[in-house]
Design an enzyme around this catalytic site. Structure first.
Site, PDB file in Angstrom:
ATOM      1  N   ARG A 106       0.795  -1.319   0.066  1.00  0.00           N
ATOM      2  CA  ARG A 106       0.060  -0.060  -0.143  1.00  0.00           C
ATOM      3  C   ARG A 106       1.300   1.250  -0.037  1.00  0.00           C
ATOM      4  O   ARG A 106       1.708   1.374   0.817  1.00  0.00           O
ATOM      5  CB  ARG A 106      -0.885   0.174   1.315  1.00  0.00           C
ATOM      6  CG  ARG A 106      -1.625   1.229   1.343  1.00  0.00           C
ATOM      7  CD  ARG A 106      -2.526   1.116   2.760  1.00  0.00           C
ATOM      8  NE  ARG A 106      -3.368   2.269   2.864  1.00  0.00           N
ATOM      9  CZ  ARG A 106      -3.062   3.336   3.929  1.00  0.00           C
ATOM     10  NH1 ARG A 106      -2.179   3.053   4.619  1.00  0.00           N
ATOM     11  NH2 ARG A 106      -3.848   4.176   3.810  1.00  0.00           N
TER      12      ARG A 106
ATOM     13  N   HIS B 283      -2.737  10.973   0.565  1.00  0.00           N
ATOM     14  CA  HIS B 283      -2.373  10.767   2.008  1.00  0.00           C
ATOM     15  C   HIS B 283      -1.497  12.257   2.359  1.00  0.00           C
ATOM     16  O   HIS B 283      -0.302  12.241   2.774  1.00  0.00           O
ATOM     17  CB  HIS B 283      -1.150   9.681   2.069  1.00  0.00           C
ATOM     18  CG  HIS B 283      -1.062   9.247   3.527  1.00  0.00           C
ATOM     19  ND1 HIS B 283      -0.960   7.883   3.633  1.00  0.00           N
ATOM     20  CD2 HIS B 283      -0.576   9.591   4.675  1.00  0.00           C
ATOM     21  CE1 HIS B 283      -0.875   7.433   5.131  1.00  0.00           C
ATOM     22  NE2 HIS B 283      -0.531   8.668   5.497  1.00  0.00           N
TER      23      HIS B 283
ATOM     24  N   TYR C 214      -4.475   2.087  16.042  1.00  0.00           N
ATOM     25  CA  TYR C 214      -3.294   2.257  16.847  1.00  0.00           C
ATOM     26  C   TYR C 214      -3.362   2.193  18.385  1.00  0.00           C
ATOM     27  O   TYR C 214      -2.505   1.361  19.124  1.00  0.00           O
ATOM     28  CB  TYR C 214      -2.305   3.560  16.279  1.00  0.00           C
ATOM     29  CG  TYR C 214      -1.830   3.463  15.065  1.00  0.00           C
ATOM     30  CD1 TYR C 214      -0.454   3.009  14.772  1.00  0.00           C
ATOM     31  CD2 TYR C 214      -2.535   4.003  14.095  1.00  0.00           C
ATOM     32  CE1 TYR C 214      -0.016   3.096  13.585  1.00  0.00           C
ATOM     33  CE2 TYR C 214      -1.903   4.073  12.818  1.00  0.00           C
ATOM     34  CZ  TYR C 214      -0.633   3.546  12.450  1.00  0.00           C
ATOM     35  OH  TYR C 214      -0.082   3.742  11.206  1.00  0.00           O
TER      36      TYR C 214
HETATM   37  C1  GBH Z   1      -1.507   7.401  10.607  1.00  0.00           C
HETATM   38  O1  GBH Z   1      -1.729   8.443  11.262  1.00  0.00           O
HETATM   39  C2  GBH Z   1      -0.955   7.797   9.548  1.00  0.00           C
HETATM   40  O2  GBH Z   1      -1.588   7.442   8.305  1.00  0.00           O
HETATM   41  C3  GBH Z   1       0.624   7.506   9.236  1.00  0.00           C
HETATM   42  O3  GBH Z   1       0.807   8.261   7.817  1.00  0.00           O
HETATM   43  C4  GBH Z   1       1.356   7.742  10.307  1.00  0.00           C
HETATM   44  O4  GBH Z   1       2.595   7.783   9.846  1.00  0.00           O
HETATM   45  C5  GBH Z   1       0.898   6.605  11.107  1.00  0.00           C
HETATM   46  O5  GBH Z   1      -0.293   6.805  11.522  1.00  0.00           O
HETATM   47  C6  GBH Z   1       1.565   6.812  12.506  1.00  0.00           C
HETATM   48  O6  GBH Z   1       1.294   8.070  13.331  1.00  0.00           O
HETATM   49  O7  GBH Z   1      -3.048  11.207  19.984  1.00  0.00           O
HETATM   50  O8  GBH Z   1      -2.708   9.630  21.962  1.00  0.00           O
HETATM   51  O9  GBH Z   1      -4.902  10.456  21.261  1.00  0.00           O
HETATM   52  C7  GBH Z   1      -2.494   8.069  12.783  1.00  0.00           C
HETATM   53  C8  GBH Z   1      -3.024   9.362  13.251  1.00  0.00           C
HETATM   54  C9  GBH Z   1      -2.705   8.537  15.444  1.00  0.00           C
HETATM   55  C10 GBH Z   1      -4.420  10.018  14.983  1.00  0.00           C
HETATM   56  C11 GBH Z   1      -3.421   8.199  16.648  1.00  0.00           C
HETATM   57  C12 GBH Z   1      -5.044   9.810  16.413  1.00  0.00           C
HETATM   58  C13 GBH Z   1      -4.776   8.895  18.486  1.00  0.00           C
HETATM   59  C14 GBH Z   1      -3.859   8.856  19.585  1.00  0.00           C
HETATM   60  N1  GBH Z   1      -3.695   8.896  14.499  1.00  0.00           N
HETATM   61  N2  GBH Z   1      -4.174   9.309  17.347  1.00  0.00           N
HETATM   62  S1  GBH Z   1      -3.536   9.816  20.714  1.00  0.00           S
END
Ligand code: GBH
Length: 479
Positions: free
Chosen positions: A79, A123, A300
């Site tokens: 991807r 993206h 995540y």
């Molecule tokens: C993704 O974003 C992206 O698609 C990617 O480009 C990036 O590198 C990857 O993840 C890693 O960051 O802030 O503790 O509340 C993820 C973005 C991550 C936004 C988790 C919301 C919630 C955790 N998200 N976040 S917190």
């Protein structure tokens, strides 16, 4: 945490993911013009250590070596995203052939190696000229995106396995236009909601363009970062209502128009002091509602929420949550404030909690909400403080047991969700390579392949060897 070991069917898709601005570099080459991330990262104070994507992993020049790593790992699919400012410098007008050629070579290189190309059209690297004309809060950006999608569909054609319109429109809208943590760094709740709508519209227009160029059966997808938020006190009706509100503004603001053809009534009600939603024109919601073949989910971590009736959000201590309501969009929502108590650890190097049960809950919940829609985990992975040692061969080695444990827990959760009926078709690990982690620059490493930012040399971490073995055997070992 122990896991019993799981086996996956032969047709389950194992992949890994990257994004254009995070790996390509070559920011000014072959006609590429600046995106909002070039502008943002070159503005002091926005990105840790002043890092930019100018060079990144130099994937633009090393793509063939990177595809060899992908093939050696045995990935079924890869991807990646396409940089709009390479295809249409400035965001409109004719195709820049050299830019298109790069992705055409990449797609052919994947097919030559027996790997399925999964394309994301957006993206986060919006052409700066479109931002100067108003960005995502302006309707015109969505119309331009539909044209861009048509160009790429014609250029890459049926060589692409799955077309994904957007990656995480939540981040584009709320981090870009409400909190300002991401490019273009604006801070206005009404703009963020207008951006969300125009991203939904862009998705619909692009999806329709792809299907009209390549046929109705062309697999179409979108990737959402759906939030798993739990009430701080499950017995509190007020806390449960805070969770409902976050589900509306964080998740259903996209799921509603894209999958149900309408914005949820509670979202419009909750946000009425921010905007009257007059940017939604007649017919827009139907346009957003293009038939989807698979829903991409990025997962995540989890968050907790509680109703907050204390001090104003501007003075609120920032918890772990990064939500549209605290303290950015919520500034204007009287009596509907939300607070994010810290969630228990352990944590990754991002400070995000490690909680595979969130993966399970999200997949099973989505399969209940949309029983006929196949799901794909399009991102999951973790940043850790990788220690580099010298291996027996004298080459660098990274023994990232913490990352392997994270992946094991989350892939186990995917298996459990599948057993309990969720139609999950594949899993893409974020990320193939260490890369430009947005506002955290090169400081946070998500890759299963290490990148030395002085030499740009690639080295497989233990997790890469582990993942290759998992793919070869279709077995998640017991741990
Ligand atoms: C993704 O974003 C992206 O698609 C990617 O480009 C990036 O590198 C990857 O993840 C890693 O960051 O802030 O503790 O509340 C993820 C973005 C991550 C936004 C988790 C919301 C919630 C955790 N998200 N976040 S917190």
């Amino acid at each position: 945490m122990t896991t019993p070991g799981r086996s996956f069917p032969a047709d389950f898709v194992w992949g890994s993911a990257t994004a254009s601005y995070q790996i390509e570099g070559a920011a000014t080459e072959d006609g590429r013009t600046p995106s909002i991330w070039d502008t943002f990262s070159h503005t002091p104070g926005n990105v840790l250590n002043g890092d930019t994507g100018d060079v990144a992993d130099d994937h633009y020049h090393r793509w063939s070596e990177d595809l060899d790593h992908i093939a050696r790992m045995g990935l079924d699919a890869y991807r990646f995203s396409i940089a709009w400012p390479r295809i249409q410098p400035g965001g409109s007008g004719p195709v820049n052939q050299k830019g298109l050629d790069f992705y055409s070579r990449l797609v052919d290189g994947l097919l030559d190696r027996g790997v399925k190309p999964v394309v994301t059209l957006y993206h986060w690297d919006l052409p700066q000229e479109l931002e100067d004309a108003g960005g995502w809060p302006a309707r015109d950006t969505a119309l331009r995106f539909g044209e861009y999608a048509e160009h790429v569909a014609r250029g890459l054609g049926d060589r692409v396995s799955t077309w994904t319109t957007l990656n995480e429109p939540w981040c584009s809208a709320y981090l870009g236009y409400a909190s300002g943590a991401h490019a273009p760094g604006r801070r206005n709740g009404a703009d963020a909601l207008a951006a969300a709508h125009h991203l939904n519209l862009a998705h619909g227009l692009a999806g329709r363009a792809i299907k009209s160029v390549l046929g109705e059966n062309t697999p179409l997808s979108v990737t959402l970062n759906l939030h798993v938020t739990r009430p701080a006190d499950p017995d509190s009706a007020a806390d449960r209502d805070a969770v409902r509100q976050l589900d509306a503004v964080g998740n259903r603001v996209f799921l509603g128009p894209m999958l149900d053809g309408a914005y949820p009534a509670d979202l419009l009600e909750d946000t009425r002091t921010i905007t009257d939603w007059s940017f939604v024109q007649d017919g827009d919601e139907a346009t957003c509602h293009v038939p989807l073949d698979v829903l991409g989910i990025n997962y995540y971590s989890t968050a907790k929420a509680r109703r907050w009736d204390g001090i104003s959000p501007r003075e609120q201590p920032k918890g772990h949550g990064d939500s549209p309501f605290s303290p950015w969009v919520g500034d204007d929502v009287e009596g509907q404030l939300i607070d994010y108590p810290p969630v228990p650890g352990p944590y990754t190097a991002m400070g995000w909690n490690i909680d595979p049960s969130g993966m399970y809950d999200l997949l099973t919940d989505m399969s209940r909400r949309y029983p006929d829609l196949p799901l794909m985990v399009t991102e999951n992975g973790a940043a850790f403080d990788d220690a580099v040692s010298t291996g027996p061969d004298g080459r660098p080695a990274v023994h990232d047991d913490d990352r392997i444990a994270y992946l094991t827990g989350h892939i186990d959760a995917v298996a459990r969700a599948r057993e309990d009926g969720a139609d999950v078709r594949g899993y893409f690990l974020w990320s193939l390579l260490d890369n430009f982690e947005w506002s955290f620059g090169y400081d946070r490493r998500f890759g299963i392949i290490r990148v030395d930012y002085d030499t740009l040399e690639r080295t497989w971490k233990d997790s890469a060897h582990w993942y290759a073995e998992l793919i070869r055997t279709r077995q998640l070992p017991a741990s």
